[in-house]
Design a protein around this motif. Structure first.
Motif, PDB file in Angstrom:
ATOM      1  N   SER B  48     -11.789   1.850  30.358  1.00  0.00           N
ATOM      2  CA  SER B  48     -11.804   1.295  31.718  1.00  0.00           C
ATOM      3  C   SER B  48     -13.151   1.536  32.383  1.00  0.00           C
ATOM      4  O   SER B  48     -13.673   0.673  33.092  1.00  0.00           O
ATOM      5  N   ASP B 169      -8.548  -5.840  31.655  1.00  0.00           N
ATOM      6  CA  ASP B 169      -8.244  -4.451  31.311  1.00  0.00           C
ATOM      7  C   ASP B 169      -6.732  -4.323  31.112  1.00  0.00           C
ATOM      8  O   ASP B 169      -5.984  -4.238  32.081  1.00  0.00           O
ATOM      9  N   GLU B 170      -6.317  -4.291  29.852  1.00  0.00           N
ATOM     10  CA  GLU B 170      -4.902  -4.231  29.486  1.00  0.00           C
ATOM     11  C   GLU B 170      -4.069  -5.257  30.237  1.00  0.00           C
ATOM     12  O   GLU B 170      -3.135  -4.899  30.956  1.00  0.00           O
TER      13      GLU B 170
HETATM   14 MG   LIG Z   1      -7.920   2.438  31.325  1.00  0.00          MG
END
Ligand SMILES: [Mg+2]
Ligand SMILES: Nc1ncnc2c1ncn2[C@@H]1O[C@H](COP(=O)(O)OP(=O)(O)OP(=O)(O)O)[C@@H](O)[C@H]1O
Lengths: 408, 239
Positions: B48, B169-170
């Motif tokens: 991240s 991000d995911e």
């Molecule tokens: Mg993360």
């Protein structure tokens, strides 16, 4: 253009925010509402006092000089002037004969008496004895009828011309002209009624007065040992100073005052009053507005407080906005607009409450909420919003986007 | 020319006193146009952090970051905001939509910050929502949408400015497998249309959609290699 879009967006956001927290918004704006109400009423009242004073002062006439025993204002030692001699009513005629600058001269003596018509009465009316010249020597206008003539004046006839309040009190429905009223118990026939002058409780104006011939006054109420005012109307208002000098000379001659000795009388004029009143009025206004300004300040603190809460609550939202490209300025503006909008709502509510209240003030003082007060109130509330919203908005603008996004 | 070029990127967090967390310890990475990269690695490995730096949400402690040939490491806040607005489309695990705004307004928002006129804004937002299959949901608020639909709104918001790169991000982290696959299909389609995509994921089968996998461990790149087990369909269209 871009700024406009940002403003519009800011307004939309604040509208949503206010709607989402109705109760909180209402409570928050309460401080501003109270602040605006008090500031508005205070300035309305100050305006009223000023207007009332201006009217009272106007009743003296800008072109009229008043020769009297004592000065209206000033810092002469009372011990030195308290034993001044009385003026005499017959000075008036002598002055009129000798003066170049004056137009008309009238002596006035006064007392307070009950004036009545049957059960209708005015307990403390000002009864003034004067000559027919009063009409020319004072800046007054008749609403109806006439003043007494030279013959009635010199004959000491039981006639009178009355002020507007006296007429309203004694003749709520009828026409007063030709009716007989009682002045201090003596019958007098009403010849005319003066126009209403308004002013501060009618003290200096003709409104609460009854004018009767000087001779009648002396025979009914006694003329000795009464303060006499000699009113002199100056022909050309540009020559007030010359007229004053001339009158001073004439008076000194009449009273046989040796050169080098001080005059034992005063020549008063309206200007003295306005000059004295101006700083007093300014002081009252400053203190009044300062005190009411404090309540606005407290209101502003409330706004600041709630804006801090709002910024914290919306940390995540701020993060999202920053992530998709909102600049610091945009975020700052958003929260400033919100604070200003809150205050503006408060200001408008405040005005809506203050307006009917100002009508009540109007009953006591001759005033109306001036339009300028509306604009000033709106501006002030916007200003309070921007000022008290600045710190919270700045904090929002400076937030780190990553930190803000992580906030839950 | 590479869209993204990272050289020796270091990110440290001061924890007060002398204590420091080294989230990234010298990451060098180059990503070209129309690449589809998956970033993987254990929790806490700095994925991240890296994405935030690539997305200009964060600035590196040291190292060089060039975006489309421009040095980002030295940009001020306003310039970073402009890059985020115009060049980068971010998709988050938790969607990050504005809860009080409907889908349309959420998608319009980047265009508002980009100074696009209101009529063009509306048209482009509607087109993009249509594109992600939400043409009939434009006036729904986020809480009136399913998780998958919310993520589609978020994808539409990322796409609407026609950015140089899409960062996710995911994006399937909060979705069930089936909706996750739907979102991945959407990404695949975007990639075919020429978009550059970087996505962070834990799941191997999600990473399989990408053409290149970068593995991080303890703030460093462990491996950086093309995906071997390519799907036949993807391989056929890509070549
Ligand atoms: Mg993360
Ligand atoms: N604001 C911060 N302050 C201090 N340390 C931080 C901060 N943000 C991240 N870190 C640390 O940096 C390291 C990398 O964090 P990062 O969020 O990039 O991990 P990640 O790979 O995304 O993990 P996950 O898969 O769990 O999301 C972690 O050790 C984390 O504790």
């Amino acid at each position: 253009m871009y700024l406009l879009t940002e403003l519009k967006e800011g307004l939309l956001i604040s509208f949503r925010a206010v709607r989402a927290n109705k109760m909180r918004s209402v409570l928050t704006t309460l401080g501003i509402v109270i602040g605006i109400v008090s500031v508005t009423l205070m300035s309305t009242a100050i305006e009223g006092v000023n207007r009332a004073f201006a009217r009272s002062a106007a009743a003296f006439g800008t072109d009229v000089l008043y020769i009297q025993r004592f000065p209206w204002v000033g810092n002469e030692d009372w011990a030195l002037i308290r034993n001044r001699r009385m003026l005499e009513t017959n000075f008036a005629a002598k002055i009129e004969r000798q003066s170049q600058f004056s137009d008309a001269v009238a002596p006035v003596v006064g007392t307070r008496r009950r004036v009545n018509l049957g059960d209708l009465s005015m307990e403390d009316a000002f009864v003034s004895g004067t000559t027919y010249q009063y009409m020319n020597a004072a800046g007054v206008t008749l609403a109806d009828g006439r003043f007494f003539t030279a013959e009635e004046s010199s004959g000491g006839r039981p006639v009178c011309t009355i002020g507007a309040n006296v007429a309203e009190t004694l003749f709520p429905r009828e026409d007063p002209i030709g009716k007989v009223i009682r002045v201090g118990g003596y019958p007098y026939t009403v010849l005319g009624v003066f126009e209403k002058q308004g002013g501060l409780f009618g003290v200096f104006t003709s409104d609460n007065r009854v004018f009767i011939p000087l001779l009648s006054f002396e025979s009914h109420f006694g003329g000795r040992r009464r303060d006499v005012t000699i009113q002199v109307r100056v022909a050309d208002i540009q020559q007030m100073e010359d007229a004053k000098l001339e009158l001073e000379g004439i008076m000194r001659k009449l009273r046989h005052i040796a050169p080098g000795k001080k005059s034992d009388f005063s020549i008063n004029q309206q200007e003295l009053l306005t000059e004295t009143f101006a700083p007093i009025s300014l002081t009252i206004a400053s203190i009044g507005l300062f005190i009411t300004g404090l309540s606005l300040f407290v209101g502003g603190i409330g706004i600041m407080n709630i804006m801090f809460v709002s910024v914290t609550e919306r940390t995540k939202e701020i993060g999202i906005r920053k992530a998709i490209g909102a600049r610091q300025r945009t975020i700052l503006l958003q929260f400033l607009v919100e604070a200003a909008a809150l205050c503006l709502i408060g200001g408008i509510i405040g005005l809506m409450i203050a307006f009917p209240l100002s009508l009540i003030v109007d009953q006591v003082l001759p005033t109306a909420m001036p339009l300028s007060v509306v604009f000033i109130s709106i501006t002030i509330s916007l200003l309070v919003g921007v000022v008290s919203g600045f710190l919270p908005a700045y904090r929002a603008a400076k937030m780190d986007p990553v930190e803000a996004l992580r906030y839950e | 020319m590479n869209v993204i070029e990272l050289r020796d990127i270091v990110k440290t967090y001061d924890m007060g006193g002398a204590e420091q967390v080294l989230a990234l310890r010298g990451v060098s990475l180059a990503i070209g146009k129309n690449e589809y990269v998956a970033i993987m690695g254990p929790s806490g490995s700095g994925k991240s952090t890296l994405m935030n730096i690539i997305g200009c949400l964060d600035t590196p402690t040291s190292g060089l970051y060039q975006f489309n040939g421009v040095n980002v490491s030295e940009m001020g806040d306003n310039d970073l905001a402009r890059v985020r607005n115009k060049e980068i489309g971010f998709v988050f695990q938790t969607f990050n939509l504005l809860p009080r705004s409907d889908a349309l307004h959420n998608v319009e928002l980047p265009l508002i910050y980009g100074g696009v006129s209101s009529s063009e804004r509306r048209q482009r937002a509607l087109e993009t929502l249509d594109h992600v299959g939400l043409g009939d949901r434009v006036h729904h608020k986020p809480n009136e949408l399913s998780g998958g639909q919310r993520q589609r709104v978020a994808v539409a918001r990322a796409l609407v400015t026609r950015p140089s790169i899409i960062l996710a991000d995911e994006p399937t982290g909060n979705l069930d497998t089936k909706t996750g696959e739907e979102i991945m299909a959407l990404f695949e389609e975007l990639h075919h249309q020429g978009n550059t995509i970087i996505l962070v994921t834990h799941e191997a089968d999600i990473a399989e959609h990408a053409h290149r996998v970068v593995r991080l461990r303890d703030g460093k790149i462990e491996t950086d290699e093309p995906v071997q087990k390519r799907r036949v369909k993807t391989a056929a269209t890509a070549s």
